[in-house]
Every structure is written in structure tokens, then in C-alpha cells.
Design a protein around this motif. Structure first.
Motif, PDB file in Angstrom:
ATOM      1  N   GLY A   1       0.885  -1.213  -0.055  1.00  0.00           N
ATOM      2  CA  GLY A   1      -0.148   0.076   0.071  1.00  0.00           C
ATOM      3  C   GLY A   1       0.943   1.345  -0.021  1.00  0.00           C
ATOM      4  N   LEU A   2       1.879   1.265   0.794  1.00  0.00           N
ATOM      5  CA  LEU A   2       2.938   2.392   0.883  1.00  0.00           C
ATOM      6  C   LEU A   2       3.544   2.643  -0.449  1.00  0.00           C
ATOM      7  N   VAL A   3       4.089   1.568  -1.027  1.00  0.00           N
ATOM      8  CA  VAL A   3       4.364   1.883  -2.270  1.00  0.00           C
ATOM      9  C   VAL A   3       3.735   2.352  -3.488  1.00  0.00           C
ATOM     10  N   VAL A   4       2.476   1.809  -3.359  1.00  0.00           N
ATOM     11  CA  VAL A   4       1.321   1.938  -4.476  1.00  0.00           C
ATOM     12  C   VAL A   4       1.018   3.504  -4.250  1.00  0.00           C
ATOM     13  N   PHE A   5       0.771   3.885  -3.142  1.00  0.00           N
ATOM     14  CA  PHE A   5       0.429   5.251  -2.815  1.00  0.00           C
ATOM     15  C   PHE A   5       1.500   6.145  -3.150  1.00  0.00           C
ATOM     16  N   GLY A   6       2.659   5.814  -2.688  1.00  0.00           N
ATOM     17  CA  GLY A   6       4.074   6.905  -3.239  1.00  0.00           C
ATOM     18  C   GLY A   6       3.935   7.044  -4.756  1.00  0.00           C
ATOM     19  N   LEU A   7       4.114   5.888  -5.510  1.00  0.00           N
ATOM     20  CA  LEU A   7       4.207   5.953  -6.793  1.00  0.00           C
ATOM     21  C   LEU A   7       2.881   6.837  -7.629  1.00  0.00           C
ATOM     22  N   ALA A   8       2.008   6.464  -6.966  1.00  0.00           N
ATOM     23  CA  ALA A   8       0.709   7.013  -7.553  1.00  0.00           C
ATOM     24  C   ALA A   8       0.506   8.809  -7.146  1.00  0.00           C
ATOM     25  N   SER A   9       1.171   9.090  -5.953  1.00  0.00           N
ATOM     26  CA  SER A   9       1.273  10.463  -5.725  1.00  0.00           C
ATOM     27  C   SER A   9       2.357  11.033  -6.474  1.00  0.00           C
ATOM     28  N   LEU A  10       3.270  10.414  -6.889  1.00  0.00           N
ATOM     29  CA  LEU A  10       4.270  10.765  -7.812  1.00  0.00           C
ATOM     30  C   LEU A  10       3.761  11.165  -9.098  1.00  0.00           C
ATOM     31  N   GLY A  11       2.765  10.040  -9.668  1.00  0.00           N
ATOM     32  CA  GLY A  11       1.941  10.275 -10.896  1.00  0.00           C
ATOM     33  C   GLY A  11       1.132  11.393 -10.932  1.00  0.00           C
ATOM     34  N   CYS A  12       0.575  11.773  -9.923  1.00  0.00           N
ATOM     35  CA  CYS A  12      -0.295  12.841  -9.458  1.00  0.00           C
ATOM     36  C   CYS A  12       0.366  14.143  -9.778  1.00  0.00           C
ATOM     37  N   GLY A  13       1.599  14.291  -9.100  1.00  0.00           N
ATOM     38  CA  GLY A  13       2.345  15.604  -9.111  1.00  0.00           C
ATOM     39  C   GLY A  13       3.101  15.722 -10.559  1.00  0.00           C
ATOM     40  N   LEU A  14       3.059  14.644 -11.397  1.00  0.00           N
ATOM     41  CA  LEU A  14       3.517  14.816 -12.923  1.00  0.00           C
ATOM     42  C   LEU A  14       2.543  14.950 -13.936  1.00  0.00           C
ATOM     43  N   ALA A  15       1.356  14.898 -13.391  1.00  0.00           N
ATOM     44  CA  ALA A  15       0.015  14.701 -14.380  1.00  0.00           C
ATOM     45  C   ALA A  15       0.221  15.685 -15.432  1.00  0.00           C
ATOM     46  N   PRO A  16       0.188  15.772 -16.505  1.00  0.00           N
ATOM     47  CA  PRO A  16       0.169  16.493 -17.841  1.00  0.00           C
ATOM     48  C   PRO A  16      -1.431  16.832 -18.072  1.00  0.00           C
ATOM     49  N   GLY A  17      -2.464  16.151 -17.780  1.00  0.00           N
ATOM     50  CA  GLY A  17      -3.630  16.234 -18.020  1.00  0.00           C
ATOM     51  C   GLY A  17      -4.648  16.051 -16.904  1.00  0.00           C
ATOM     52  N   VAL A  18      -5.866  16.278 -16.863  1.00  0.00           N
ATOM     53  CA  VAL A  18      -6.856  16.026 -16.060  1.00  0.00           C
ATOM     54  C   VAL A  18      -7.153  14.317 -15.994  1.00  0.00           C
ATOM     55  N   GLY A  19      -7.355  13.857 -17.183  1.00  0.00           N
ATOM     56  CA  GLY A  19      -7.336  12.324 -17.120  1.00  0.00           C
ATOM     57  C   GLY A  19      -6.433  11.633 -16.562  1.00  0.00           C
ATOM     58  N   TRP A  20      -5.007  11.923 -16.836  1.00  0.00           N
ATOM     59  CA  TRP A  20      -3.896  11.477 -16.014  1.00  0.00           C
ATOM     60  C   TRP A  20      -4.118  11.449 -14.617  1.00  0.00           C
ATOM     61  N   LEU A  21      -4.356  12.884 -14.124  1.00  0.00           N
ATOM     62  CA  LEU A  21      -4.323  13.186 -12.705  1.00  0.00           C
ATOM     63  C   LEU A  21      -5.591  12.111 -11.981  1.00  0.00           C
ATOM     64  N   VAL A  22      -6.699  12.217 -12.752  1.00  0.00           N
ATOM     65  CA  VAL A  22      -7.978  11.356 -12.080  1.00  0.00           C
ATOM     66  C   VAL A  22      -7.413   9.928 -12.095  1.00  0.00           C
ATOM     67  N   GLY A  23      -6.799   9.100 -13.128  1.00  0.00           N
ATOM     68  CA  GLY A  23      -6.152   8.123 -12.994  1.00  0.00           C
ATOM     69  C   GLY A  23      -5.190   7.660 -11.854  1.00  0.00           C
ATOM     70  N   ALA A  24      -4.311   8.497 -11.926  1.00  0.00           N
ATOM     71  CA  ALA A  24      -3.118   8.505 -10.528  1.00  0.00           C
ATOM     72  C   ALA A  24      -4.004   8.658  -9.179  1.00  0.00           C
ATOM     73  N   ARG A  25      -4.884   9.584  -9.338  1.00  0.00           N
ATOM     74  CA  ARG A  25      -5.960   9.426  -8.002  1.00  0.00           C
ATOM     75  C   ARG A  25      -6.367   8.332  -7.488  1.00  0.00           C
ATOM     76  N   PHE A  26      -7.154   7.544  -8.682  1.00  0.00           N
ATOM     77  CA  PHE A  26      -7.676   6.274  -8.330  1.00  0.00           C
ATOM     78  C   PHE A  26      -6.626   5.290  -7.657  1.00  0.00           C
ATOM     79  N   VAL A  27      -5.424   5.271  -8.274  1.00  0.00           N
ATOM     80  CA  VAL A  27      -4.431   4.383  -7.999  1.00  0.00           C
ATOM     81  C   VAL A  27      -4.028   4.663  -6.503  1.00  0.00           C
ATOM     82  N   GLN A  28      -3.944   5.910  -6.065  1.00  0.00           N
ATOM     83  CA  GLN A  28      -3.359   6.435  -4.915  1.00  0.00           C
ATOM     84  C   GLN A  28      -4.683   5.909  -3.967  1.00  0.00           C
ATOM     85  N   GLY A  29      -5.973   5.788  -4.353  1.00  0.00           N
ATOM     86  CA  GLY A  29      -7.011   5.565  -3.670  1.00  0.00           C
ATOM     87  C   GLY A  29      -6.929   3.872  -3.288  1.00  0.00           C
ATOM     88  N   VAL A  30      -6.404   3.144  -4.017  1.00  0.00           N
ATOM     89  CA  VAL A  30      -6.325   1.645  -4.011  1.00  0.00           C
ATOM     90  C   VAL A  30      -4.957   1.524  -3.032  1.00  0.00           C
TER      91      VAL A  30
END
Length: 437
Positions: free
Chosen positions: A76-105
Motif C-alpha cells: 500500500g505504501l509503495v502504490v500510494f507513493g508511486l501514485a502520488s508521484l504520478g499525480c504530481g507529474l500529471a500533464p492533464g486531468v485524465g492522467w491526474l484522475v487515473g493516478a488519484r484512483f491508484v492512490q486510493g487503491v
């Protein structure tokens, strides 16, 4: 205590999970401007996280029981951390929403395991009670910290810093947890209800999508998914969500009240944050400070109410909390696009005091109605709250529309406030009519 570093790490994990429920709200106007997205996109930024957390929270605890909580928390920590990195790097809202979902996982895997590990690490009842008290207190602190920390980061470093901050914290927490947490063999006496998890998450996601995107035809799909979910859970020997528990009036009322609590509170928080920043033109930091009167009473009153509910039972604290918070919602109906903060302050204080009384009482009622399965009862209550929050953000965001049109937005906020008053009063009446231990 010798194991205090372990307690700190588990509290950090719990803190991050709850922090990300509220910290993003004050970043929404900045996200909308940078990624060029409207109200629907911003709703998905919040709900992407909430949907995954609500849909997988129950199964997250079972996965830990089956495969070992250390492995699941580290994952959970690894998934949350990688997804947080993905959120911060998001180039568009679709990417951000997807990364937020993974963060929730990741959050759904992490949250149940933190308490389970603490329980195992402190077998002495006195030490265990103290450790759980610290864990709960740290979680409560995440609520006022979210808007304040989010405001600081957005104003000083930009909205991406809200997500980047998680990465080094998670990295350190994972390294320390790997060293300190003892691995325990899986129990082997429970199975993960993957089908129930998939159907439940799909149901919640379909309803949310139907509300945000105004796709009424999707409600037919949701009805089919609901029927399938009930059928699957009724047929399983060890279901993720046992339907028989809901035959108990206290359990049903407590969880309905929990869902309504977050539906209205997180839905209105989504609107009030935009009201402060877009309509009233407050900075992100100022908006975070403005919201402290909502969250601080919750932090202060919750421990006191927990003791009161233990002495007199949860029913009347629940009723009182619902009525007081409902009065706060009613005061939101007096706001206009030109209202000063002093017009909002009494609403926030009543709303926060009501939640401070209601939250521990509603958890106590749900757990007390299923004492033989208290862990599951607590997980169901948490799931009801997260699911209610996800639906509230979707529904209230759809009602209010864009904050760029101040007059229509405030009018929509009035409608949402009135609906919240009605729902809280109905929940208060239902609670008063049910006998609770």
C-alpha cells in the motif's frame, strides 16, 4: 516504548490516507486553471481517490488477514507513493484522475493494516489502548491539517507540491516499516472476495459517473450491478459485505447516518472551498485557515463524545450531532456572493461541533450492533462514509455547477445546503426511533 517507532510509522500511513481526503480541496481552483478543466473534471480529481478507497477498503482488510498485514501495508505504501508521484507529474486531468484512483487503491490497502499491525505489536491491553488512542488522534489531526497544509503548499510551491510531498514521507515510512514490522503467516481461514470487490467498486463508480456526467441511463446499469452484488454477497460463505448484518435496525441506521454524514459534509466542503477561493477570491492559504473552525471542533470534541457515548449509549449523541450540524447547514442558506467571512463562521462552527459529536457516536453504534464482528463492522462504517463522500461530491458539484458564475453557484449551494438539512433531520429522527445499546 521500544516499539514506538513502529507506532509512528503506522500513524504516518493513517495520517496520509486521511490527509488526501481533504488536502486536495484547496488546490482545486489551481488545478482547474493549470489543466484547463471544469467542475466535472475537478469532481473526478476528488472522487477518483474516494471511489477506490470506498470500493476496496473492505477487501483491503481481508487481503491483510490472508496474506499478512506487513506485506499488504508495504504494498500500500509503495502504490500510494508511486501514485502520488504520478499525480504530481500529471500533464492533464485524465492522467491526474487515473493516478488519484491508484492512490486510493494504495490507501485502501494501507489503512486497515495500520490498525491491525498496531494491535499485534501491543498485546498488553493498556499499551494497546494507548497506542490506538494515539493512532486515532493522529488521524483526527489530518482533517484540520489538510486544508491548511494544502493552502501553504499551493500558495508557496504550486498544486503539484501537494502530491510530491507524499513521496519522501512514504519512502522513509516503507523502509522503516520493512525493518520494524514482524511478518506473520497468513491465517488461511479467510478468502478474498474479489468478485464482490469488483462489483461494489463498479456499482459506486457507475452511480458517481451517472451523477457527474448526467447520464441517467447509467442508473439502469447501476441497478443491474446492485442486483448482482446482492446476489453474489448473499451466496458467499464469507462475503465482503454480509447482507444479514443489515437486518439489524441499529446497524442499518448507524451506517445510513454515516453515509449521509459524509455525503453532505464532503459535498458541501467541495462547494464551500470553491466559494471561498473563486467567489470570494481568497488565496489557497487563506481558504485553509478559513476552514479551521470546521475541523478543529471535530478534533477536540470527538474524544470527549466517545467517552460520553460509552456511558449513555450512542443514540442521543448521534441525534444531537445531526441536529447541530444540520443547523450549521441551514446557516449556509443565508450566504450571498458578497457575504463576508463572518457570515460563514457560525455555520462552520455549528457544522464542526455537530460532526465532533456525531462521528464517534456513529462508529460506536455500528460496532456495538455487531460486536461479534467488530472489525468488519468498523470497516463497513468506514466504507459507508467514504462511499457517501464520493457520491456527495458528485451530486453537489453537479447541482452547483461552475463557481465562475457566482450567482448560479451560490444558488446551487443553497439547494445543496437545504438538501443536507433535510437529510440530517431525517437521519436524526430515524436514530431517535431506534433502540441502541
Amino acid at each position: 516504548m521500544i516499539r514506538s517507532p513502529l507506532l509512528i510509522v503506522m500513524c504516518v500511513g493513517y495520517f496520509l490516507v486521511l490527509l488526501d481526503v481533504t488536502v486536495v480541496n484547496v488546490a482545486l481552483p489551481a488545478i482547474g486553471g493549470t489543466l484547463d478543466t471544469g467542475p466535472a473534471g475537478l469532481q473526478w480529481v476528488v472522487d477518483g481517490y474516494a471511489l477506490a478507497l470506498a470500493g476496496l477498503l473492505l477487501v483491503g482488510g481481508t487481503v491483510g488477514d490472508v496474506y499478512g498485514h506487513k506485506q499488504v501495508v508495504l504494498t500500500g505504501l509503495v502504490v500510494f507513493g508511486l501514485a502520488s508521484l504520478g499525480c504530481g507529474l500529471a500533464p492533464g486531468v485524465g492522467w491526474l484522475v487515473g493516478a488519484r484512483f491508484v492512490q486510493g487503491v494504495g490507501a485502501a490497502l494501507l489503512l486497515p493494516g495500520t490498525l491491525a499491525i498496531i494491535t499485534d505489536a501491543f498485546p498488553d491491553r493498556t499499551d494497546q489502548a494507548r497506542a490506538i488512542g494515539v493512532w486515532a488522534g493522529v488521524g483526527s489531526a489530518a482533517l484540520p491539517a489538510g486544508p491548511l497544509l494544502g493552502g501553504l503548499l499551493v500558495d508557496w510551491l504550486g498544486w503539484r507540491a501537494v502530491f510530491f510531498l507524499n513521496v519522501p514521507i512514504v519512502l522513509v515510512a516503507a523502509v522503516v516499516a520493512a525493518r520494524l514490522v514482524e511478518a506473520r503467516p497468513h491465517t488461511g481461514d479467510r478468502r478474498v472476495d474479489w468478485l464482490g470487490a469488483v462489483l461494489g467498486t463498479a456499482l459506486l463508480g457507475t452511480v458517481t459517473y451517472a451523477v457527474i456526467e448526467a447520464g441517467a441511463w447509467l442508473l439502469i446499469v447501476a441497478a443491474v450491478l446492485l442486483a448482482a452484488f446482492v446476489a453474489v454477497e448473499s451466496a458467499k460463505a464469507d462475503p465482503m459485505l454480509p447482507p444479514k448484518l443489515f437486518r439489524r435496525p441499529t446497524f442499518s441506521v448507524a451506517n445510513a447516518a454515516a453515509g449521509i454524514m459524509n455525503l453532505c459534509s464532503l459535498g458541501l466542503l467541495f462547494l464551500v472551498t470553491q466559494y471561498l477561493q473563486t467567489v470570494r477570491h481568497h488565496s489557497a492559504l487563506a481558504a485553509g485557515l478559513d476552514l479551521l473552525p470546521l475541523f478543529l471542533p471535530l478534533t477536540v470534541l470527538a474524544p470527549l463524545t466517545g467517552r460520553v457515548a460509552g456511558r449513555i449509549g450512542p443514540r442521543w449523541p448521534m441525534v444531537a450531532g445531526l441536529v447541530v450540524a444540520g443547523a450549521g447547514f441551514a446557516l449556509l442558506l443565508t450566504l450571498t456572493a458578497g457575504s463576508s467571512y463572518w457570515a460563514l463562521l457560525p455555520a462552520l462552527l455549528l457544522w464542526g461541533c455537530g460532526l465532533g459529536v456525531l462521528t464517534p457516536a456513529v462508529v460506536a453504534a455500528a460496532v456495538g450492533a455487531a460486536r461479534e464482528r467488530s472489525g468488519l463492522a468498523s470497516a463497513v462504517n468506514n466504507t459507508a462514509r467514504q462511499a457517501g463522500g464520493a457520491l456527495g461530491i458528485a451530486a453537489y458539484g453537479a447541482v452547483a455547477g461552475s463557481a465562475a458564475d457566482a450567482r448560479l453557484f451560490v444558488s446551487g449551494m443553497h439547494v445543496a445546503g437545504l438538501v443536507s438539512v433535510v437529510l440530517f433531520l431525517v437521519a436524526a429522527l430515524s436514530t431517535a426511533l431506534v433502540r441502541m445499546n
